[in-house]
Write an enzyme that holds these catalytic residues in place. Sequence first.
Site, PDB file in Angstrom:
ATOM      1  N   GLY A 237      -4.542   7.509   5.533  1.00 30.22           N
ATOM      2  CA  GLY A 237      -5.196   6.303   6.003  1.00 30.22           C
ATOM      3  C   GLY A 237      -4.881   6.010   7.451  1.00 30.22           C
ATOM      4  O   GLY A 237      -5.573   5.212   8.090  1.00 30.22           O
TER       5      GLY A 237
ATOM      6  N   MET B 213      -0.253  -2.983   6.761  1.00 35.19           N
ATOM      7  CA  MET B 213      -1.256  -2.221   6.029  1.00 35.19           C
ATOM      8  C   MET B 213      -0.617  -1.468   4.868  1.00 35.19           C
ATOM      9  O   MET B 213      -1.115  -1.498   3.740  1.00 35.19           O
ATOM     10  CB  MET B 213      -1.967  -1.243   6.977  1.00 35.19           C
ATOM     11  CG  MET B 213      -3.202  -0.579   6.378  1.00 35.19           C
ATOM     12  SD  MET B 213      -4.514  -1.716   5.952  1.00 35.19           S
ATOM     13  CE  MET B 213      -4.590  -1.483   4.185  1.00 35.19           C
TER      14      MET B 213
ATOM     15  N   HIS C 209      -9.567  -5.589  17.307  1.00 34.79           N
ATOM     16  CA  HIS C 209      -8.573  -5.436  16.249  1.00 34.79           C
ATOM     17  C   HIS C 209      -7.321  -6.207  16.653  1.00 34.79           C
ATOM     18  O   HIS C 209      -7.153  -6.594  17.813  1.00 34.79           O
ATOM     19  CB  HIS C 209      -8.195  -3.959  16.045  1.00 34.79           C
ATOM     20  CG  HIS C 209      -9.271  -3.146  15.398  1.00 34.79           C
ATOM     21  ND1 HIS C 209     -10.357  -2.670  16.097  1.00 34.79           N
ATOM     22  CD2 HIS C 209      -9.428  -2.708  14.119  1.00 34.79           C
ATOM     23  CE1 HIS C 209     -11.134  -1.973  15.274  1.00 34.79           C
ATOM     24  NE2 HIS C 209     -10.593  -1.984  14.073  1.00 34.79           N
TER      25      HIS C 209
ATOM     26  N   LYS D  16      -2.724  -2.737  16.730  1.00 39.94           N
ATOM     27  CA  LYS D  16      -3.447  -1.470  16.561  1.00 39.94           C
ATOM     28  C   LYS D  16      -3.465  -0.750  17.898  1.00 39.94           C
ATOM     29  O   LYS D  16      -4.113  -1.186  18.851  1.00 39.94           O
ATOM     30  CB  LYS D  16      -4.874  -1.710  16.064  1.00 39.94           C
ATOM     31  CG  LYS D  16      -5.629  -0.403  15.818  1.00 39.94           C
ATOM     32  CD  LYS D  16      -6.965  -0.661  15.152  1.00 39.94           C
ATOM     33  CE  LYS D  16      -7.777   0.626  14.998  1.00 39.94           C
ATOM     34  NZ  LYS D  16      -7.102   1.639  14.182  1.00 39.94           N
TER      35      LYS D  16
ATOM     36  N   CYS E 181       5.493   1.251   4.412  1.00 35.75           N
ATOM     37  CA  CYS E 181       5.621  -0.070   3.787  1.00 35.75           C
ATOM     38  C   CYS E 181       6.263  -1.104   4.705  1.00 35.75           C
ATOM     39  O   CYS E 181       6.293  -2.292   4.370  1.00 35.75           O
ATOM     40  CB  CYS E 181       6.421   0.026   2.483  1.00 35.75           C
ATOM     41  SG  CYS E 181       5.428   0.605   1.089  1.00 35.75           S
TER      42      CYS E 181
ATOM     43  N   THR F 158     -13.351   4.008  13.003  1.00 38.37           N
ATOM     44  CA  THR F 158     -14.684   3.673  12.527  1.00 38.37           C
ATOM     45  C   THR F 158     -15.685   3.713  13.677  1.00 38.37           C
ATOM     46  O   THR F 158     -16.778   4.266  13.554  1.00 38.37           O
ATOM     47  CB  THR F 158     -14.695   2.270  11.896  1.00 38.37           C
ATOM     48  OG1 THR F 158     -13.714   2.223  10.870  1.00 38.37           O
ATOM     49  CG2 THR F 158     -16.052   1.938  11.318  1.00 38.37           C
TER      50      THR F 158
ATOM     51  N   SER G 123      -9.876  10.051   5.913  1.00 39.58           N
ATOM     52  CA  SER G 123     -11.014   9.229   6.316  1.00 39.58           C
ATOM     53  C   SER G 123     -10.585   8.246   7.395  1.00 39.58           C
ATOM     54  O   SER G 123      -9.492   7.677   7.313  1.00 39.58           O
ATOM     55  CB  SER G 123     -11.573   8.459   5.113  1.00 39.58           C
ATOM     56  OG  SER G 123     -12.658   7.644   5.484  1.00 39.58           O
TER      57      SER G 123
END
EC number: 1.17.1.8
Length: 336
Positions: free
Chosen positions: A149, A62, A208, A212, A58, A218, A172
Amino acid sequence: MLSLRPPCTLSPAPWRRRRTLHGAAGTPQRVSAAAPSAIVEAVSPPARLSFPILVNGCTGKMGLSVAEAATSSGLHLVPISFSSRDTLDRTVRVGHTDVRIYGPSAREDVLSSVIDEFPDVVVVDYTAPDFVNANAELYCKLGLPFVMGTTGGDRQLLYKSVQDSNNYALISPQMGKQVVAFLAAMEIMAEQFPGAFSGYHLEVLESHQAGKLDISGTAKAVIACFEKLGVSYDMNRMVKIRDPEQQLEMVGVPEEHIEGHAFHLYHLTSPDDSVSFEFQHNVCGRSIYAEGSVDAAMFLHRKVRSNDSKRIYDMIDVLREGSMRATSFPINHEYM
């Protein structure tokens, strides 16, 4: 012909060359939330759920977005999260909840207390690549169902940890709903038409936000599909753009989304340069991932509650089951 070279020599801007049908070149078009193409409608919308959800990470944008989406969806946000630093002593306000941030050394003791108070809790992890495996091993040790995530880490070890513990997990590289559908279509094409692009040359460019650290998960997944289709690709050739100036001028990322976006371009060329194919998906902001992560947590909660025999899932499982709630925010996709 388009040639994706290092950013300093790439010209013209590849994302800008084909945007002439619905607006000025280089201007990403916003799709209305009311447009049918921007909505994923569940075949049979699941009943509204309310269960405890713990969002790790948190302190990051994201993780905070996921926590906000969870409370907006009526889930009970556990007022605890973890940081990568032990020296951090703070709280983060999410809606009406003050979330206390703990360092890595306190994870096991604090999570054990959480399980005692919230036995049906689901964890969503958006921490850092270096903590993927340690966090997953702890979740498995404590029997905590979790949504991973966070990208990066040793993915083979991640899956092995879940398999060995027989824990529930959803893993994922991509949580965005429409992007998941695109990935599913790519996987179907790869499975049904292996070798269809044999001999073709693949160039990949992704952009990005500067924060990142790892390569786009992806992009890796899409490249894996192209490899099944017969394309040979060296991951070191991927053009990764993290410089804000290049993102504005070369990629065409809207200035307000420089700190939160995901633009991907895949360009295929035949051996004689007479044929080319291009796939592109652009996302501005984090809402699409936050909403998808909440869908994933709801899906996993139902699987745990039903004592499903399967233990490891991904977002394609969520999509196939029709567990995606309709999106209610504008997204920035061109080819989905």
